[in-house]
Motif scaffolding. Structure first.
Motif, mmCIF file in Angstrom:
data_model
loop_
_atom_site.group_PDB
_atom_site.id
_atom_site.type_symbol
_atom_site.label_atom_id
_atom_site.label_comp_id
_atom_site.label_asym_id
_atom_site.label_seq_id
_atom_site.Cartn_x
_atom_site.Cartn_y
_atom_site.Cartn_z
ATOM 1 N N GLU A 149 -17.896 10.047 35.027
ATOM 2 C CA GLU A 149 -16.755 9.878 36.143
ATOM 3 C C GLU A 149 -17.362 11.266 37.072
ATOM 4 O O GLU A 149 -17.036 11.066 38.440
ATOM 5 C CB GLU A 149 -15.787 10.067 35.525
ATOM 6 C CG GLU A 149 -15.189 11.419 34.924
ATOM 7 C CD GLU A 149 -13.969 11.215 34.244
ATOM 8 O OE1 GLU A 149 -12.837 11.879 34.740
ATOM 9 O OE2 GLU A 149 -13.760 10.553 33.384
ATOM 10 N N VAL A 150 -17.659 12.377 36.615
ATOM 11 C CA VAL A 150 -18.284 13.563 37.618
ATOM 12 C C VAL A 150 -19.452 12.874 38.239
ATOM 13 O O VAL A 150 -19.557 13.082 39.424
ATOM 14 C CB VAL A 150 -18.382 14.625 36.792
ATOM 15 C CG1 VAL A 150 -18.963 15.853 37.858
ATOM 16 C CG2 VAL A 150 -17.098 15.387 36.400
ATOM 17 N N MET A 151 -20.226 12.445 37.570
ATOM 18 C CA MET A 151 -21.554 12.010 38.182
ATOM 19 C C MET A 151 -21.503 10.930 39.328
ATOM 20 O O MET A 151 -22.200 10.439 40.203
ATOM 21 C CB MET A 151 -22.753 11.766 37.456
ATOM 22 C CG MET A 151 -23.081 12.944 36.435
ATOM 23 S SD MET A 151 -24.467 12.753 35.384
ATOM 24 C CE MET A 151 -25.824 12.490 36.183
ATOM 25 N N PHE A 152 -20.333 9.991 38.992
ATOM 26 C CA PHE A 152 -19.954 8.992 39.877
ATOM 27 C C PHE A 152 -19.096 9.103 41.178
ATOM 28 O O PHE A 152 -18.815 8.570 41.899
ATOM 29 C CB PHE A 152 -19.388 7.806 38.987
ATOM 30 C CG PHE A 152 -20.424 6.805 38.511
ATOM 31 C CD1 PHE A 152 -21.551 6.739 38.922
ATOM 32 C CD2 PHE A 152 -20.043 5.828 37.627
ATOM 33 C CE1 PHE A 152 -22.486 5.709 38.784
ATOM 34 C CE2 PHE A 152 -20.789 4.961 37.041
ATOM 35 C CZ PHE A 152 -22.034 4.843 37.479
ATOM 36 N N GLN B 250 -23.244 13.925 43.390
ATOM 37 C CA GLN B 250 -22.449 13.109 42.749
ATOM 38 C C GLN B 250 -22.825 11.585 43.011
ATOM 39 O O GLN B 250 -22.088 10.630 43.090
ATOM 40 C CB GLN B 250 -21.188 13.068 42.852
ATOM 41 C CG GLN B 250 -20.363 14.726 42.370
ATOM 42 C CD GLN B 250 -18.959 14.738 42.482
ATOM 43 O OE1 GLN B 250 -18.537 14.996 43.507
ATOM 44 N NE2 GLN B 250 -18.046 14.586 41.311
ATOM 45 N N LYS B 251 -24.306 11.552 43.195
ATOM 46 C CA LYS B 251 -24.765 10.184 43.328
ATOM 47 C C LYS B 251 -25.964 10.086 42.467
ATOM 48 O O LYS B 251 -26.648 10.812 42.062
ATOM 49 C CB LYS B 251 -25.035 9.974 44.614
ATOM 50 C CG LYS B 251 -23.917 10.048 45.783
ATOM 51 C CD LYS B 251 -23.146 8.985 45.650
ATOM 52 C CE LYS B 251 -22.137 9.136 46.638
ATOM 53 N NZ LYS B 251 -21.155 8.084 46.709
ATOM 54 N N PRO B 252 -26.435 8.593 41.831
ATOM 55 C CA PRO B 252 -27.498 8.579 41.194
ATOM 56 C C PRO B 252 -28.772 8.720 42.104
ATOM 57 O O PRO B 252 -28.827 8.366 43.171
ATOM 58 C CB PRO B 252 -27.386 6.973 40.561
ATOM 59 C CG PRO B 252 -25.784 6.826 40.933
ATOM 60 C CD PRO B 252 -25.549 7.744 42.057
ATOM 61 N N ILE B 253 -29.905 9.318 41.491
ATOM 62 C CA ILE B 253 -31.176 9.704 42.321
ATOM 63 C C ILE B 253 -31.509 8.417 42.718
ATOM 64 O O ILE B 253 -32.158 8.194 43.896
ATOM 65 C CB ILE B 253 -32.130 10.363 41.195
ATOM 66 C CG1 ILE B 253 -33.281 10.603 42.280
ATOM 67 C CG2 ILE B 253 -32.511 9.403 40.011
ATOM 68 C CD1 ILE B 253 -34.385 11.827 41.569
#
Length: 295
Positions: free
Chosen positions: A67-70, A243-246
């Motif tokens: 959830e943090v990374m999203f 906080q977004k996917p590479i």
């Protein structure tokens, strides 16, 4: 017939009734900080690009990595569904590209407080979940806790993320050693695929795998498979901070290209073998059975 056996029978009947069963992939590591959650999220992103529906189950209890990374905060978690009557529509949060994720919260840790009806309901709902998506990715905690080992032992397909750091390799071996003595772990029914993260190039990653596999094969008699690499890429830390996917922020980066290749390898099952699908519900039943035996 004990309660766990009754629940396994429920699963068998539902497997016979349901034509579709999601592919369950468990992502794990021997230690924290090796990029396990990033691996889970970015592979999920690549699956979505290929038209697959994906749900990530965050089984790292107590730590909210997904959830943090999203950049999203779930209002409810698995325990709310078990004990408070919430449905999947309440606990599944949508991330980038419509990827769903479920926070485990204290759901699994509360298994020993569940009665038969609650466990039966949970199994029923998890089987329902497996019919609603193509792929379920389980992001375990790091280390060799009971919940981590149970998820890995109950999974047909496991991604083991490690780095060239000696502590990462040592802890990955400790995980394999603990798994090898775990009741319920069947080598012939589990495909463990190594992902070499933060390596300079493919050659370094392959060498890391070869050395690790020799030791694991010799002393534990476990045959690992090599899935691929994720190279060192400064864009990875930038993506985490934002906080977004590479794969979303830097689609042309080396890291993103590596995740694309990993997803292709999983879809094509390159260097792998077909394994019997077990499902998320089977892992939960195994945990419940173990807790009952300990009490």
């Amino acid at each position: 017939m004990d309660q766990a056996e009754k629940l396994r029978n429920i699963i068998k009947l539902q497997n016979q009734a349901n034509i579709h069963q999601a592919r369950v992939i468990t992502v794990t590591s021997g230690k924290g900080g090796v990029g396990k959650s990033s691996c889970a999220i970015n592979i999920a992103m690549e699956f979505r690009k290929r038209g697959k529906s994906v749900i990530i189950f965050d089984a790292d209890f107590g730590l909210a990595n997904i959830e943090v990374m999203f950049g999203a905060v779930p209002k409810y978690n698995l325990s709310d569904m078990i004990f408070r009557g919430k449905d999947f529509k309440d606990i599944i949060v949508k991330g980038p590209m419509d990827i769903g994720f479920i926070s485990g919260g204290s759901g699994i840790n509360g298994l020993d407080n569940m009665n038969r009806d609650q466990v039966g309901y949970l199994v029923y709902k998890l089987k329902e979940l497996e019919t609603l998506t193509d792929i379920i990715i389980i992001d375990t905690g790091a280390g060799i806790s009971d919940s981590v080992l149970e998820f890995v032992a109950s999974s047909a397909e496991v991604l083991l993320v490690t780095t060239p750091e000696p502590t990462s390799i040592t802890d990955a071996y400790a995980l394999m050693k603990s798994l090898n003595t775990r009741i319920g772990y069947l080598k012939e029914e589990t495909a463990i695929k190594v992902v070499a993260n933060r390596v300079a190039n493919y050659e370094e990653g392959r060498n890391l795998y070869n050395k690790f596999n020799i030791v694991v094969s010799k002393f534990l008699n476990i045959n690992l498979e090599f899935l691929g690499i994720i190279p060192v890429d400064s864009n990875m830390s930038k993506a985490v901070i934002q906080q977004k996917p590479i794969t979303m922020l830097y689609p042309d980066s080396d890291g993103s290209k590596a995740f694309s290749e990993l997803a292709d390898a999983l879809i094509e099952n390159r260097e792998g073998r077909e394994v019997k699908r077990k499902g998320l519900a089977s892992a939960i039943v195994s945990m419940f059975k173990k807790k009952n035996e300990e009490n």
